[in-house]
Design an enzyme around this catalytic site. Structure first.
Site, PDB file in Angstrom:
ATOM      1  N   HIS A 222      39.735  39.680  44.210  1.00 33.77           N
ATOM      2  CA  HIS A 222      40.113  39.195  42.877  1.00 33.77           C
ATOM      3  C   HIS A 222      40.512  40.388  42.004  1.00 33.77           C
ATOM      4  CE1 HIS A 222      38.572  36.660  39.189  1.00 33.77           C
ATOM      5  NE2 HIS A 222      39.875  36.521  39.360  1.00 33.77           N
TER       6      HIS A 222
ATOM      7  N   ASP B  49      47.916  29.614  44.138  1.00 40.58           N
ATOM      8  CA  ASP B  49      46.521  29.354  43.767  1.00 40.58           C
ATOM      9  C   ASP B  49      46.401  27.901  43.299  1.00 40.58           C
ATOM     10  OD1 ASP B  49      43.916  29.445  42.863  1.00 40.58           O
ATOM     11  OD2 ASP B  49      44.185  31.264  41.659  1.00 40.58           O
TER      12      ASP B  49
ATOM     13  N   TYR C  46      47.464  25.294  35.176  1.00 43.74           N
ATOM     14  CA  TYR C  46      46.856  26.588  35.470  1.00 43.74           C
ATOM     15  C   TYR C  46      47.921  27.580  35.947  1.00 43.74           C
ATOM     16  CZ  TYR C  46      44.997  30.503  37.828  1.00 43.74           C
ATOM     17  OH  TYR C  46      44.798  31.811  38.215  1.00 43.74           O
TER      18      TYR C  46
ATOM     19  N   GLU D 216      36.771  33.940  44.597  1.00 46.66           N
ATOM     20  CA  GLU D 216      36.734  34.755  43.376  1.00 46.66           C
ATOM     21  C   GLU D 216      35.523  34.426  42.500  1.00 46.66           C
ATOM     22  OE1 GLU D 216      40.614  33.734  41.755  1.00 46.66           O
ATOM     23  OE2 GLU D 216      39.662  32.540  40.194  1.00 46.66           O
TER      24      GLU D 216
ATOM     25  N   HIS E 162      43.526  26.666  42.468  1.00 48.72           N
ATOM     26  CA  HIS E 162      42.473  26.770  41.441  1.00 48.72           C
ATOM     27  C   HIS E 162      41.477  25.610  41.467  1.00 48.72           C
ATOM     28  CE1 HIS E 162      41.063  28.810  37.703  1.00 48.72           C
ATOM     29  NE2 HIS E 162      41.620  29.828  38.311  1.00 48.72           N
TER      30      HIS E 162
ATOM     31  N   ARG F  27      52.465  36.018  43.744  1.00 50.94           N
ATOM     32  CA  ARG F  27      51.880  34.686  43.597  1.00 50.94           C
ATOM     33  C   ARG F  27      52.788  33.885  42.671  1.00 50.94           C
ATOM     34  NH1 ARG F  27      46.407  32.917  40.331  1.00 50.94           N
ATOM     35  NH2 ARG F  27      47.947  32.558  38.718  1.00 50.94           N
TER      36      ARG F  27
ATOM     37  N   GLU G  60      45.265  29.622  47.913  1.00 50.36           N
ATOM     38  CA  GLU G  60      43.982  30.065  47.350  1.00 50.36           C
ATOM     39  C   GLU G  60      43.216  28.920  46.701  1.00 50.36           C
ATOM     40  OE1 GLU G  60      44.593  33.267  44.612  1.00 50.36           O
ATOM     41  OE2 GLU G  60      42.723  32.911  43.556  1.00 50.36           O
TER      42      GLU G  60
ATOM     43  N   ASP H 166      40.749  39.741  33.510  1.00 50.16           N
ATOM     44  CA  ASP H 166      39.394  39.699  32.968  1.00 50.16           C
ATOM     45  C   ASP H 166      38.435  40.590  33.754  1.00 50.16           C
ATOM     46  OD1 ASP H 166      40.188  37.276  34.606  1.00 50.16           O
ATOM     47  OD2 ASP H 166      38.021  37.100  34.771  1.00 50.16           O
TER      48      ASP H 166
ATOM     49  N   ASN I 191      33.921  36.576  32.389  1.00 52.46           N
ATOM     50  CA  ASN I 191      34.809  35.918  31.427  1.00 52.46           C
ATOM     51  C   ASN I 191      34.146  34.731  30.730  1.00 52.46           C
ATOM     52  OD1 ASN I 191      37.198  35.650  30.064  1.00 52.46           O
ATOM     53  ND2 ASN I 191      38.451  35.093  31.843  1.00 52.46           N
TER      54      ASN I 191
ATOM     55  N   HIS J 102      51.782  38.353  39.637  1.00 55.09           N
ATOM     56  CA  HIS J 102      51.712  36.951  39.217  1.00 55.09           C
ATOM     57  C   HIS J 102      53.014  36.513  38.566  1.00 55.09           C
ATOM     58  CE1 HIS J 102      47.229  35.870  38.945  1.00 55.09           C
ATOM     59  NE2 HIS J 102      47.372  36.814  39.837  1.00 55.09           N
TER      60      HIS J 102
ATOM     61  N   ARG K 116      37.862  36.425  48.746  1.00 52.42           N
ATOM     62  CA  ARG K 116      38.351  36.881  47.437  1.00 52.42           C
ATOM     63  C   ARG K 116      37.286  37.492  46.542  1.00 52.42           C
ATOM     64  NH1 ARG K 116      42.345  37.216  45.063  1.00 52.42           N
ATOM     65  NH2 ARG K 116      41.935  35.947  43.224  1.00 52.42           N
TER      66      ARG K 116
ATOM     67  N   GLU L 117      44.766  41.542  44.564  1.00 53.57           N
ATOM     68  CA  GLU L 117      45.409  40.925  43.395  1.00 53.57           C
ATOM     69  C   GLU L 117      45.573  41.964  42.293  1.00 53.57           C
ATOM     70  OE1 GLU L 117      43.052  37.933  41.408  1.00 53.57           O
ATOM     71  OE2 GLU L 117      44.811  36.946  40.581  1.00 53.57           O
TER      72      GLU L 117
ATOM     73  N   TRP M 190      38.642  23.272  36.312  1.00 48.43           N
ATOM     74  CA  TRP M 190      39.743  24.074  35.770  1.00 48.43           C
ATOM     75  C   TRP M 190      40.194  25.072  36.812  1.00 48.43           C
ATOM     76  CZ3 TRP M 190      40.208  29.396  34.682  1.00 48.43           C
ATOM     77  CH2 TRP M 190      41.481  29.737  34.160  1.00 48.43           C
TER      78      TRP M 190
HETATM   79  O1  EZ4 Z   1      41.331  32.086  36.702  1.00 49.88           O
HETATM   80  O2  EZ4 Z   1      40.142  35.447  36.546  1.00 49.88           O
HETATM   81  O3  EZ4 Z   1      43.418  34.313  41.076  1.00 49.88           O
HETATM   82  N1  EZ4 Z   1      43.145  34.486  39.953  1.00 49.88           N
HETATM   83  C1  EZ4 Z   1      42.559  33.612  39.139  1.00 49.88           C
HETATM   84  C2  EZ4 Z   1      42.237  34.068  37.734  1.00 49.88           C
HETATM   85  C3  EZ4 Z   1      40.996  33.356  37.201  1.00 49.88           C
HETATM   86  C4  EZ4 Z   1      40.377  34.148  36.087  1.00 49.88           C
HETATM   87  C5  EZ4 Z   1      39.096  33.507  35.572  1.00 49.88           C
HETATM   88  O4  EZ4 Z   1      38.401  34.357  34.699  1.00 49.88           O
HETATM   89  O5  EZ4 Z   1      42.303  32.509  39.557  1.00 49.88           O
HETATM   90  O6  EZ4 Z   1      43.332  33.842  36.900  1.00 49.88           O
HETATM   91 CO    CO Z   2      42.401  32.486  41.685  1.00 48.15          CO
END
Ligand code: EZ4
Ligand code: CO
Length: 404
Positions: free
Chosen positions: A314, A212, A161, A264, A214, A149, A238, A318, A39, A124, A285, A341, A404
């Site tokens: 994961h 998550d 996020y 991931e 993140h 999730r 996560e 993407d 990505n 999600h 992941r 996922e 991020w």
């Molecule tokens: O942010 O795949 O758990 N899933 C994630 C995704 C990631 C994207 C990044 O390209 O965290 O949404």
């Molecule tokens: Co994630």
């Protein structure tokens, strides 16, 4: 005479979002498909493949998945890195696809055969606030999902996020230059326990709930969040903290029994060696596309199995349907599968990648097609040219760059 690789071609297309796809053809007319999508860095992988990898494949025996993997990994001298490992993964996936088609059997039969009737997935759910997220989770429950999730907007932050405008097809990357998000760990930590308290009241105890973080918390903050979430018995928390410093997870682990998932963005089992060996996580992941392919992923999964760690591959949008299909074969076969996922691709994406996998009552099944069961419609893909897109960046309220 053994079958040989005749040629290989790299395709970059954008049916709703960007995907890089590798197609390897043999002298016997059989072809295999691999996903090479990274990505926001798509063209780098496309170049790595066509400029440096494809020339080495011509004339090789496609059944030699192990030797070709070692050739591309050890033989490059330079090791690891997401661009390299994604390119190697695409080759490996395509070769396993060819192997399955040549032997007329789904890949899972080459990995030990089915160990379960289907692959439990999580969807999600997200909303701008707690009430909206709760409604979304209920929708997934009504659609038959066994695991969801949940991500919610945070009061005082304009964006967070995991919260998207389009509820059905969440997509973090954006056309043009990287969008900017604003972050406050303090505000986030106050909000998340309230979300899960409400979710348990409305959705009951049976539904598996995941979350998550993140990569946004420091270990001690993640420990506090994990402890606060214990009454709501999450399936996992996560990416609680960035994992370059694997020892950071010791701090989280000391303080909470909330199960932890990470990986991931790992491209090799070396990224998780301490995490697994010290039993600091519960779910790994990594997945086939960014982890170097089926060949290394089954080894990583076996190493994890020895340490009570299960998989939770994961599966965001993407990762193309080629990765989703391929991952399901591994999920179905390995003994320590945990969960997969699953973010639905758009109809445009699904049309470019016709696939044998199906969803039923919260489970995905890879189907009976030989190989991985995912095809690529070149003519249709050509109608969606590449468009530059990036993932967002994230800054703290005072402007400091953050994860991020
Ligand atoms: O942010 O795949 O758990 N899933 C994630 C995704 C990631 C994207 C990044 O390209 O965290 O949404
Ligand atoms: Co994630």
């Amino acid at each position: 005479m053994a079958m040989t690789i005749r040629d290989a071609q790299v395709f970059v297309c954008s049916p709703g979002r960007n995907f890089v796809t590798l197609k390897i053809r043999t002298d016997e007319g059989i072809y295999g498909i691999g996903d090479a999508t990274l990505n926001g860095r798509e063209l780098a992988v496309a170049s790595y493949l066509s400029d440096h990898v494809v020339p080495c494949l011509i004339g090789r025996d496609p059944f030699q998945t192990e030797d070709i993997w070692q050739y591309l990994y050890r033989g490059a001298y330079w090791r690891k890195g997401p661009v390299t490992m994604t390119a190697i993964a695409a080759v490996d996936m395509a070769l396993w696809d060819i192997k399955g088609k040549a032997l007329d059997t789904p890949i899972y039969n080459l990995l030990g055969g089915p160990s379960r009737s289907g692959v439990m997935v999580y969807g999600h759910a997200n909303g701008r606030d707690i009430a909206e997220t709760v409604d979304e989770v209920a929708r997934y429950q009504a659609d038959g999902y066994l695991a969801v999730r949940a991500q919610s907007g945070v009061p005082g932050l304009p964006s967070t996020y995991g919260v998207s405008g389009d509820k059905l097809f969440y997509e973090p990357a954006a056309r043009g230059l990287p969008p900017e998000n604003v972050w406050s760990s303090e505000k986030y930590l106050l909000q998340v326990p309230k979300l899960f308290e409400r979710l348990r009241l409305t959705c009951g105890d049976d539904l598996h709930l995941l979350h998550d973080a993140h990569h946004r918390l420091k270990p001690i903050e993640a420990a506090r969040l994990g402890r606060a979430l214990e009454p709501y018995h999450l399936f996992w928390l996560e990416d609680a903290t960035p994992a370059e410093l694997q020892e950071g997870f010791r701090i989280i682990r000391q303080h909470t029994t909330t199960p932890l998932a990470v990986g991931e963005i790992f491209d090799s089992v070396w990224d998780a060696r301490t995490l697994i060996a010290e039993q600091l996580i519960d779910y790994l992941r990594m997945t086939v596309v960014h982890g170097g392919g089926i060949t290394p992923i089954v080894k990583a999964a076996a190493f994890a199995a020895m340490h009570h760690v299960q998989t939770g591959f994961h599966g965001a949008t993407d990762l193309s349907p080629v990765t989703m299909g391929t991952a399901l074969h591994v999920d179905l076969a390995i003994p320590n599968f945990g969960i997969q996922e699953y973010m639905r691709h758009t109809p445009e994406t699904d049309a470019v990648f016709p696939h044998a996998y199906t969803f039923e009552r919260g489970m995905l099944h890879p189907g009976q097609a030989p190989g991985h069961g995912v095809d690529f419609d070149e003519a249709l893909a050509a109608r969606y040219p590449y468009e530059r897109a990036y993932l967002p960046i994230n800054r703290r309220l005072d402007g400091t760059m953050w994860n991020w």
